[in-house]
Design a protein around this motif. Structure first.
Motif, PDB file in Angstrom:
ATOM      1  N   TYR A 329       0.736  -1.305  -0.017  1.00 43.64           N
ATOM      2  CA  TYR A 329       0.087   0.080   0.104  1.00 43.64           C
ATOM      3  C   TYR A 329       0.947   1.300   0.014  1.00 43.64           C
ATOM      4  CZ  TYR A 329      -4.732  -1.628   0.296  1.00 43.64           C
ATOM      5  OH  TYR A 329      -5.959  -2.297  -0.179  1.00 43.64           O
ATOM      6  N   VAL A 330       1.767   1.280   0.679  1.00 43.72           N
ATOM      7  CA  VAL A 330       2.909   2.396   0.847  1.00 43.72           C
ATOM      8  C   VAL A 330       3.266   2.715  -0.783  1.00 43.72           C
ATOM      9  CG1 VAL A 330       5.187   3.487   1.594  1.00 43.72           C
ATOM     10  CG2 VAL A 330       3.438   2.318   3.226  1.00 43.72           C
ATOM     11  N   ALA A 331       3.879   1.370  -1.161  1.00 44.39           N
ATOM     12  CA  ALA A 331       4.411   1.545  -2.725  1.00 44.39           C
ATOM     13  C   ALA A 331       3.338   2.365  -3.718  1.00 44.39           C
ATOM     14  CB  ALA A 331       4.676   0.273  -3.358  1.00 44.39           C
ATOM     15  N   ILE A 332       2.027   1.816  -3.242  1.00 47.68           N
ATOM     16  CA  ILE A 332       1.060   2.455  -4.237  1.00 47.68           C
ATOM     17  C   ILE A 332       0.542   4.108  -4.117  1.00 47.68           C
ATOM     18  CG2 ILE A 332      -1.460   2.354  -4.645  1.00 47.68           C
ATOM     19  CD1 ILE A 332      -1.417  -0.754  -4.560  1.00 47.68           C
ATOM     20  N   GLN A 333       0.694   4.339  -2.604  1.00 47.64           N
ATOM     21  CA  GLN A 333       0.309   5.779  -2.397  1.00 47.64           C
ATOM     22  C   GLN A 333       1.598   6.644  -2.726  1.00 47.64           C
ATOM     23  OE1 GLN A 333      -0.882   5.230   1.706  1.00 47.64           O
ATOM     24  NE2 GLN A 333      -2.687   4.159   1.118  1.00 47.64           N
ATOM     25  N   TYR A 334       2.705   6.178  -2.236  1.00 47.30           N
ATOM     26  CA  TYR A 334       3.741   7.187  -2.374  1.00 47.30           C
ATOM     27  C   TYR A 334       4.845   6.816  -3.400  1.00 47.30           C
ATOM     28  CZ  TYR A 334       2.667   9.391   2.131  1.00 47.30           C
ATOM     29  OH  TYR A 334       2.082  10.337   2.939  1.00 47.30           O
ATOM     30  N   ASN A 335       5.092   7.643  -4.431  1.00 43.31           N
ATOM     31  CA  ASN A 335       6.386   7.464  -5.467  1.00 43.31           C
ATOM     32  C   ASN A 335       7.376   8.476  -5.306  1.00 43.31           C
ATOM     33  OD1 ASN A 335       7.854   7.239  -7.761  1.00 43.31           O
ATOM     34  ND2 ASN A 335       6.112   7.431  -9.186  1.00 43.31           N
ATOM     35  N   PRO A 336       8.465   8.059  -4.646  1.00 43.55           N
ATOM     36  CA  PRO A 336       9.643   8.741  -4.139  1.00 43.55           C
ATOM     37  C   PRO A 336      10.094   9.870  -5.308  1.00 43.55           C
ATOM     38  CG  PRO A 336       9.804   6.859  -3.120  1.00 43.55           C
ATOM     39  CD  PRO A 336       8.636   6.787  -4.151  1.00 43.55           C
ATOM     40  N   VAL A 337      10.184   9.171  -6.578  1.00 46.10           N
ATOM     41  CA  VAL A 337      10.647   9.973  -7.645  1.00 46.10           C
ATOM     42  C   VAL A 337       9.595  11.360  -7.953  1.00 46.10           C
ATOM     43  CG1 VAL A 337      11.239   9.638 -10.174  1.00 46.10           C
ATOM     44  CG2 VAL A 337      11.838   7.758  -8.592  1.00 46.10           C
ATOM     45  N   GLU A 338       8.614  10.633  -7.926  1.00 48.40           N
ATOM     46  CA  GLU A 338       7.451  11.796  -8.255  1.00 48.40           C
ATOM     47  C   GLU A 338       7.641  13.078  -7.195  1.00 48.40           C
ATOM     48  OE1 GLU A 338       2.802  12.489  -9.122  1.00 48.40           O
ATOM     49  OE2 GLU A 338       3.499  10.607  -8.860  1.00 48.40           O
ATOM     50  N   ILE A 339       7.726  12.533  -5.941  1.00 48.75           N
ATOM     51  CA  ILE A 339       8.045  13.502  -4.910  1.00 48.75           C
ATOM     52  C   ILE A 339       8.886  14.502  -5.036  1.00 48.75           C
ATOM     53  CG2 ILE A 339       8.101  13.860  -2.457  1.00 48.75           C
ATOM     54  CD1 ILE A 339       6.706  11.388  -2.197  1.00 48.75           C
TER      55      ILE A 339
END
Length: 431
Positions: A329-339
């Protein structure tokens, strides 16, 4: 707190959402009391007293499964279908691309509905054979058996689809997550069994087992500790400092201030618990539906019995699935590259890290650490009651899961209310 509720009722939109959510939950509880035709619910009482995986499904349905009512299957088919679709979304590129489209989530939701109907049909057929094998059918003889089977299976499937639709209506017009709130209502309504459990402990203590006088207050303390853990996990967050560079726009100087990026310790809420418990219960549920005899098929009986919620294999798989779904779920909700890219476009940076890949790598490492900590806490609170129940012989294995879901859903719903209050400049529940 009372002032906050008073302010909430003064907001027409929020008041309507609260009333709509309450109305849906009332409809759900009414559906849990409407019996399915041709079935005698009293004949199934002994079957659900055996402590197998049907007891878990009965808990998730608020006791409706044991009584063979309209909403006997609850939202379990929809949850299982959602797990399958989300896993396929990661594995199949076409579904992954669909999820990224503008209307992709609506298409995936439609696929969830169809998949949920298929799962509900399979579960309904299995439950019908359980009912028939237990001799719980009434007013059925001769050729009427086929008609009764069709009616019973169709009623179960229709009830599962109806309650799924009700959950979606809560998402759209109510407060909180609809599926989670329905599970919350199911567990709370089934907690009348808590009195029976306490009475059973006192009875065993009075019958010459004084250790149960110690177990009862221990359970109360552990329940309070579990509630505190869930509240701390839900509210705890890691704040990453963000600095914005100064820039001149016309004659004005903009930027230069500091902000922070909040990363919740438990970003996925109770969904890993719900999904993990639903997935790990599938083999045991199949075994319960098949009603395999130990003498006739000892190998298959041993295989399905190892997936009972009192077995140690169940504990290990349950623990691993909670960890896996938390990361999923964390991988779906957060994209470090996009942030990291968004920070660079807005002239923001994390002190000590260059924009771009170094920033995304730092966010990834931080996410992995806090996700691991949150998942371990979540798994510990869910698994410890199972271990304690196995060691002491008390029937409290499902207590940890129930408590986590109830407290987690209550906090999530409170946060949703707080967001509505904050948008209207009222002091919120969590403020």
């Amino acid at each position: 707190m009372f002032q906050t509720f008073r302010n909430a009722w003064k907001i027409p939109e929020l008041k309507n959402r609260l009333l709509f959510t309450l109305a849906i939950l009332v409809v759900y509880r009414l559906g849990c009391a409407i019996p399915v035709p041709f079935v005698s619910g009293s004949a199934l009482t002994q079957m659900f007293a055996n402590g197998d995986m049907l007891s878990y499904l009965n808990m998730m349905s608020g006791g409706a499964l044991a009584r063979c009512t309209l909403f006997a299957l609850g939202v379990t088919p929809y949850i299982n279908a959602s797990i399958i679709v989300q896993l396929l979304t990661v594995a199949i590129p076409a579904l992954e691309n669909m999820a990224k489209e503008a209307d992709g989530q609506q298409k995936l939701q439609q696929i969830n509905r169809y998949a949920g109907a298929v799962v509900a049909l399979i579960m309904s057929i299995g439950y019908y054979f359980v009912i028939r094998n237990m001799g719980a059918l009434k007013y059925v003889s001769g050729g009427a058996g086929i008609f009764a089977a069709i009616v019973i299976i169709a009623t179960f499937v229709a009830g599962a689809q109806l309650i799924t639709w009700c959950g979606e209506q809560i998402d759209d017009k109510g407060i909180g997550n609809g599926v989670s709130l329905i599970i919350f209502a199911s567990i709370v309504s089934n907690w009348s069994s808590l009195y029976t459990s306490v009475k059973g402990l006192l009875t065993q203590a009075a019958s010459g087992k004084p250790q149960y006088y110690f177990f009862l207050p221990l359970l109360i303390v552990l329940a309070l500790v579990a509630v505190v853990f869930v509240v701390v996990m839900t509210n705890a967050e890691r704040r990453i400092t963000i600095q914005y560079a100064k820039r001149v726009v016309g004659r004005k100087q903009m930027g230069g201030q500091n902000s922070y990026l909040p990363l919740k310790l438990n970003m996925s809420g109770v969904m890993p618990i719900i999904f993990a418990s639903a997935l790990v219960s599938i083999p045991g549920t199949i075994g319960s539906f098949l009603q395999i005899d130990q003498q006739a098929h000892p190998v298959w009986y041993a295989f399905f019995h190892t997936f009972n919620y009192t077995s140690w294999l169940y504990v290990v798989i349950y623990l691993l699935l909670i960890l896996a779904f938390n990361y999923f779920y964390v991988a779906i909700q957060y994209n470090p590259v996009e942030i990291a890219n968004n920070l660079r476009r807005n002239n923001g940076s994390i002190p000590g890290f260059r924009p771009g890949k170094p920033t995304s790598d730092f966010i990834t490492r931080t996410l992995n650490k806090i996700t691991l900590i949150g998942a371990i806490f979540l798994a510990a609170v869910a698994v410890l009651p199972i271990i304690l129940g196995n060691l002491t012989g008390m029937s409290i294995q499902l207590g940890g899961t129930s408590l986590l879901i109830v407290v987690g859903v209550a906090l999530d719903t409170t946060r949703s209310l707080d967001s509505f209050m904050t948008m209207r400049n009222h002091k919120g529940f969590l403020g």
